[in-house]
Design a protein around this motif. Structure first.
Motif, PDB file in Angstrom:
ATOM      1  N   GLY A 192      29.947  64.838  -2.371  1.00 23.24           N
ATOM      2  CA  GLY A 192      30.165  66.236  -2.007  1.00 23.24           C
ATOM      3  C   GLY A 192      30.803  66.360  -0.638  1.00 23.24           C
ATOM      4  N   ALA A 193      30.380  65.495   0.293  1.00 29.96           N
ATOM      5  CA  ALA A 193      30.919  65.543   1.652  1.00 29.96           C
ATOM      6  C   ALA A 193      32.406  65.207   1.680  1.00 29.96           C
ATOM      7  N   VAL A 194      32.831  64.283   0.812  1.00 29.78           N
ATOM      8  CA  VAL A 194      34.250  63.909   0.748  1.00 29.78           C
ATOM      9  C   VAL A 194      35.100  65.118   0.358  1.00 29.78           C
ATOM     10  N   ILE A 195      34.636  65.881  -0.649  1.00 33.38           N
ATOM     11  CA  ILE A 195      35.378  67.069  -1.096  1.00 33.38           C
ATOM     12  C   ILE A 195      35.396  68.144  -0.008  1.00 33.38           C
ATOM     13  N   LEU A 196      34.236  68.383   0.588  1.00 37.51           N
ATOM     14  CA  LEU A 196      34.140  69.435   1.611  1.00 37.51           C
ATOM     15  C   LEU A 196      34.971  69.094   2.846  1.00 37.51           C
ATOM     16  N   TRP A 203      38.536  69.991   2.507  1.00 36.82           N
ATOM     17  CA  TRP A 203      38.793  71.422   2.673  1.00 36.82           C
ATOM     18  C   TRP A 203      38.676  71.856   4.136  1.00 36.82           C
ATOM     19  N   VAL A 204      37.677  71.289   4.827  1.00 37.60           N
ATOM     20  CA  VAL A 204      37.459  71.650   6.238  1.00 37.60           C
ATOM     21  C   VAL A 204      37.381  70.354   7.052  1.00 37.60           C
ATOM     22  N   PRO A 205      38.519  69.745   7.363  1.00 38.00           N
ATOM     23  CA  PRO A 205      38.526  68.448   8.054  1.00 38.00           C
ATOM     24  C   PRO A 205      37.941  68.493   9.464  1.00 38.00           C
ATOM     25  N   ALA A 206      37.790  69.678  10.043  1.00 34.96           N
ATOM     26  CA  ALA A 206      37.227  69.772  11.392  1.00 34.96           C
ATOM     27  C   ALA A 206      35.775  69.320  11.427  1.00 34.96           C
ATOM     28  N   ALA A 254      27.529  65.859   4.644  1.00 31.47           N
ATOM     29  CA  ALA A 254      26.445  65.257   3.862  1.00 31.47           C
ATOM     30  C   ALA A 254      25.095  65.772   4.350  1.00 31.47           C
ATOM     31  N   LEU A 255      24.943  65.859   5.664  1.00 33.03           N
ATOM     32  CA  LEU A 255      23.700  66.352   6.257  1.00 33.03           C
ATOM     33  C   LEU A 255      23.470  67.822   5.888  1.00 33.03           C
ATOM     34  N   ILE A 256      24.513  68.627   5.984  1.00 27.54           N
ATOM     35  CA  ILE A 256      24.400  70.058   5.674  1.00 27.54           C
ATOM     36  C   ILE A 256      23.980  70.259   4.218  1.00 27.54           C
ATOM     37  N   ALA A 288      29.131  70.129  -9.822  1.00 28.20           N
ATOM     38  CA  ALA A 288      28.368  69.096 -10.526  1.00 28.20           C
ATOM     39  C   ALA A 288      27.574  68.241  -9.541  1.00 28.20           C
ATOM     40  N   VAL A 289      28.194  67.936  -8.403  1.00 27.84           N
ATOM     41  CA  VAL A 289      27.523  67.149  -7.364  1.00 27.84           C
ATOM     42  C   VAL A 289      26.309  67.897  -6.810  1.00 27.84           C
TER      43      VAL A 289
END
Length: 486
Positions: free
Chosen positions: A135-139, A142-145, A152-154, A320-321
């Motif tokens: 999930g962190a890879v996808i997010l 979208w928001v590379p900052a 992953a923590l969020i 799904a993740v």
């Protein structure tokens, strides 16, 4: 180990002070609450067989077996249908938050319930780390900052808070997560079939009908043996179908929910797995490079001419993740809760707050999940690889134990509560034995195939042996007279 297992009555106990079974729908500060509605259970049952692995892992299976991957999915799907039928028989008769672990405890002995319960817990807390990272890879894309580890923590914190709120909040989140997956796949199958037959307005696909199933090297381009290779690649994408039997213990009508979920598992697997893979294989030749480069579903959508297909699939995969994370944390915590009730885990795991939430069991599960996430970033090639491989074959172990447990539980239920046998395994005991033999065959073939498959079986067996040894020692210590323990 009990040589004469008995089915404990609801709300009673087995004679062991630390071994009282769960009473479904309990409403006290020391028990779970029936906070899941029928619509929650229905969607958990439907979405439980749709993991992120279906979306992101199917391309490699298609590349390995060609159109014959359909037979691989059909074989594993049949195995899951049979296992779910067995589990449904036991769960409808005795809903429990420990599900197959509690039944193994009653039918095979304390050692069996202890071992498979902890292995299943271990499997899901490792999955937490895998899915949080995915999930962190996808997010991050979208928001590379925001760095990947922060995402992953969020994600972990948000879903932990959801599970700590109440079982109803878990059910509501899962209802919408699973709903999005179901609608997405149903739409994909419907739109894809229209394109396959050339009747979809504006489609870029030539609409070749079923020709792509045989026009590139035939239906078995890699040989019939590739079906077994495909089985190894798709078997783990089915893990999660048993979650509904754990959740049933916190539903308004457990028996009805389990019966409905068990009876519908055939069409769920048929539509969501076989149906969607069939659409991919009829829209594109199996060896089209885009299937492995972009992913099978993105490639299929691109062939139709759906704009922004990649981003659409990223949203669905993220859903799904999150669904898998949400259910994984719920499942791990309920298994820990059940182990605590039976005296096979710290007693604090069995305590619930006023909302019926097993807070300690949830926090213990998520702490291990956080540790696994940390190892995934710090030591991905050794420590995390070990965690991943040592839990890799647990799905098959669970299914095998369900088979062996049902062989004994049928007689126990018939003897003590025959009116509760509202769901029955077909062709008992022959089909149960055949399913168990197939699972053993798959495990054996994994060892024979070598590579990562063999490593997963060997490491999973080593971890299982360690957990079993701990369980046997613990059981022996508990059975010794008090004077011998001093």
């Amino acid at each position: 180990m009990n040589t004469q297992p008995t089915l404990a009555k609801e709300g009673g106990n087995t004679g062991d002070p630390g071994h009282a079974p769960h009473s479904p729908g309990a409403h006290g500060s020391d028990g779970l609450k029936a906070g899941l509605k029928n619509r929650h259970l229905s969607m958990i049952a439907i979405g439980g067989v749709i993991g992120a692995g279906l979306f992101v892992g199917s391309g490699s299976g298609i590349a390995a077996a060609g159109p014959a991957i359909l037979l691989s999915y059909a074989l594993v799907g049949a195995m899951v249908v049979f296992v779910m039928r067995m589990l449904g028989e036991m769960a409808a008769a005795r809903p429990s938050s420990g599900s197959f672990s509690a039944y193994a405890d009653q039918a095979l002995g304390r050692w069996a319930g202890f071992t498979i319960g902890w292995l299943y817990w271990f499997f899901w807390v490792v999955v937490l780390a895998v899915e949080a990272t995915a999930g962190a890879v996808i997010l991050e894309s979208w928001v590379p900052a925001v760095p990947q580890w922060a995402w992953a923590l969020i994600v972990m914190v948000v879903l932990t808070a959801t599970n700590l709120g109440s079982v109803a909040s878990y059910g509501e989140f899962e209802f919408w997560f699973a709903g999005i997956k179901v609608v997405a796949i149903a739409a994909f199958v419907a739109i894809g079939l229209l394109a396959v037959f050339g009747v979809l307005p504006g489609s870029d696909n030539p609409g070749a009908g079923f020709a792509h199933l045989t026009d590139t090297g035939g239906f078995f381009p890699m040989g019939a043996g590739a079906i077994l290779t495909g089985v190894l690649m798709v078997v783990f994408s089915f893990m999660g179908s048993e979650i509904v039997t754990l959740a049933a213990g916190e539903s308004e009508d457990p028996q009805r929910a389990v019966t409905k979920a068990t009876n519908s598992v055939i069409w769920r697997i048929g539509v969501f797995y076989l149906g969607s893979i069939f659409v991919v294989l009829t829209l594109l030749p199996w060896n089209d490079k885009s299937i492995t480069e972009k992913g099978s579903y993105v490639a299929a959508l691109d062939s139709i001419g759906i704009p922004a297909a990649g981003q659409i699939m990223n949203v669905i995969v993220l859903t799904a993740v999150l669904s898998c994370l949400n259910s994984g944390l719920y499942t791990a915590s309920r298994m820990a809760f059940s182990l605590g009730q039976r005296g096979d885990a710290p007693k604090s795991f069995a305590r619930t707050n006023a909302r019926g939430v097993p807070v300690t069991a949830i926090l213990a599960s998520v702490v291990f999940g956080f540790v696994a996430v940390f190892f995934n970033y710090w030591r991905p090639d050794d420590v995390f690889a070990f965690l991943l491989n040592s839990s890799g074959a647990v799905a098959l172990f669970v299914w095998l134990v369900i088979c062996l447990t049902q062989l004994r539980m049928r007689g126990i239920i018939q003897r003590e509560a025959p009116e509760k046998l509202v769901v029955k395994m077909w062709l008992f005991p022959y089909l149960t034995w055949a399913t168990a033999a197939m699972i053993v065959f798959v495990l054996g073939y994994m060892v024979y195939a070598g590579g990562s498959n063999r490593e997963q079986v060997v490491l999973s067996l080593l971890v299982a042996a360690l957990v079993l040894a701990i369980g046997l020692v613990k059981d022996r210590i508990q059975k010794r007279p008090e004077t011998e323990r001093v």
